[in-house]
Design a protein around this motif. Structure first.
Motif, PDB file in Angstrom:
ATOM      1  N   ALA A  22       2.052   1.698  -3.503  1.00 46.35           N
ATOM      2  CA  ALA A  22       0.963   2.201  -4.355  1.00 46.35           C
ATOM      3  C   ALA A  22       0.714   3.684  -4.101  1.00 46.35           C
ATOM      4  O   ALA A  22       0.511   4.458  -5.044  1.00 46.35           O
ATOM      5  N   CYS A  23       0.752   4.098  -2.846  1.00 39.25           N
ATOM      6  CA  CYS A  23       0.587   5.520  -2.511  1.00 39.25           C
ATOM      7  C   CYS A  23       1.725   6.347  -3.086  1.00 39.25           C
ATOM      8  O   CYS A  23       1.520   7.468  -3.540  1.00 39.25           O
ATOM      9  N   SER A  24       2.912   5.787  -3.085  1.00 34.57           N
ATOM     10  CA  SER A  24       4.061   6.485  -3.646  1.00 34.57           C
ATOM     11  C   SER A  24       3.873   6.727  -5.138  1.00 34.57           C
ATOM     12  O   SER A  24       4.178   7.800  -5.646  1.00 34.57           O
ATOM     13  N   LYS A  25       3.360   5.732  -5.827  1.00 32.25           N
ATOM     14  CA  LYS A  25       3.133   5.874  -7.266  1.00 32.25           C
ATOM     15  C   LYS A  25       2.113   6.966  -7.555  1.00 32.25           C
ATOM     16  O   LYS A  25       2.246   7.724  -8.511  1.00 32.25           O
ATOM     17  N   ARG A  26       1.096   7.060  -6.721  1.00 30.51           N
ATOM     18  CA  ARG A  26       0.018   8.031  -6.946  1.00 30.51           C
ATOM     19  C   ARG A  26       0.263   9.367  -6.259  1.00 30.51           C
ATOM     20  O   ARG A  26      -0.599  10.237  -6.285  1.00 30.51           O
ATOM     21  N   LYS A  27       1.397   9.498  -5.602  1.00 28.59           N
ATOM     22  CA  LYS A  27       1.729  10.704  -4.817  1.00 28.59           C
ATOM     23  C   LYS A  27       0.616  11.003  -3.808  1.00 28.59           C
ATOM     24  O   LYS A  27       0.170  12.132  -3.670  1.00 28.59           O
ATOM     25  N   ALA A  28       0.198   9.958  -3.094  1.00 29.11           N
ATOM     26  CA  ALA A  28      -0.920  10.074  -2.171  1.00 29.11           C
ATOM     27  C   ALA A  28      -0.507   9.923  -0.709  1.00 29.11           C
ATOM     28  O   ALA A  28      -1.361   9.751   0.150  1.00 29.11           O
ATOM     29  N   HIS A  29       0.795   9.972  -0.436  1.00 29.36           N
ATOM     30  CA  HIS A  29       1.240   9.872   0.944  1.00 29.36           C
ATOM     31  C   HIS A  29       0.894  11.137   1.715  1.00 29.36           C
ATOM     32  O   HIS A  29       0.738  12.219   1.132  1.00 29.36           O
ATOM     33  N   GLY A  69       0.823  -1.211   0.000  1.00 25.21           N
ATOM     34  CA  GLY A  69       0.000   0.000   0.000  1.00 25.21           C
ATOM     35  C   GLY A  69       0.851   1.253   0.000  1.00 25.21           C
ATOM     36  O   GLY A  69       0.527   2.240  -0.671  1.00 25.21           O
ATOM     37  N   ALA A  70       1.959   1.216   0.729  1.00 24.79           N
ATOM     38  CA  ALA A  70       2.879   2.362   0.728  1.00 24.79           C
ATOM     39  C   ALA A  70       3.470   2.574  -0.659  1.00 24.79           C
ATOM     40  O   ALA A  70       3.615   3.711  -1.123  1.00 24.79           O
ATOM     41  N   HIS A  95       9.403   4.446  -8.329  1.00 23.73           N
ATOM     42  CA  HIS A  95       8.371   5.467  -8.548  1.00 23.73           C
ATOM     43  C   HIS A  95       8.921   6.869  -8.299  1.00 23.73           C
ATOM     44  O   HIS A  95       8.604   7.802  -9.041  1.00 23.73           O
TER      45      HIS A  95
END
Length: 108
Positions: A11-18, A8-9, A90
């Motif tokens: 995936a968040c990194s790829k979407r810049k959602a951290h 999940g971390a 990413h």
């Protein structure tokens, strides 16, 4: 559970959602904001390189079986270097895109 968290971390990194603390960048001029973004991405790259390396060391040392599932511990720990490498990838791609956009914006 550990696999879900680490993937999940990534995936968040790829979407810049951290989660980000943007108090400094909100009031900064655009040029400084861009420089801070490059510094943050550089720090993330260094940190993820270290986590990838030491996560791999951890996997090589984890040879015992887990007490409940009776699987090798490295199977559980393998997600650490794997997800860190994904985050590194990413972040590298995003840094490349940001640098190209910065150069293109300056040339225009």
């Amino acid at each position: 559970f550990i696999w879900v968290v680490f993937l999940g971390a990534a995936a968040c990194s790829k979407r810049k959602a951290h989660i980000a603390i943007d108090a400094l960048t909100l009031f900064a001029p655009p040029r400084l904001r861009q420089c801070l973004a490059f510094v943050v991405q550089g720090v993330v790259l260094v940190l993820m390189a270290a986590v990838t390396y030491f996560g791999w060391v951890l996997c090589r040392l984890a040879t015992q079986a887990t007490s409940t599932l009776h699987i090798p511990q490295y199977v559980v720990y393998l997600v650490v270097p794997f997800s860190a490498a994904l985050i590194f990838l990413h972040t590298t791609i995003q840094l490349y895109r940001d640098i190209r956009a910065s150069v293109a914006g300056r040339a225009a």
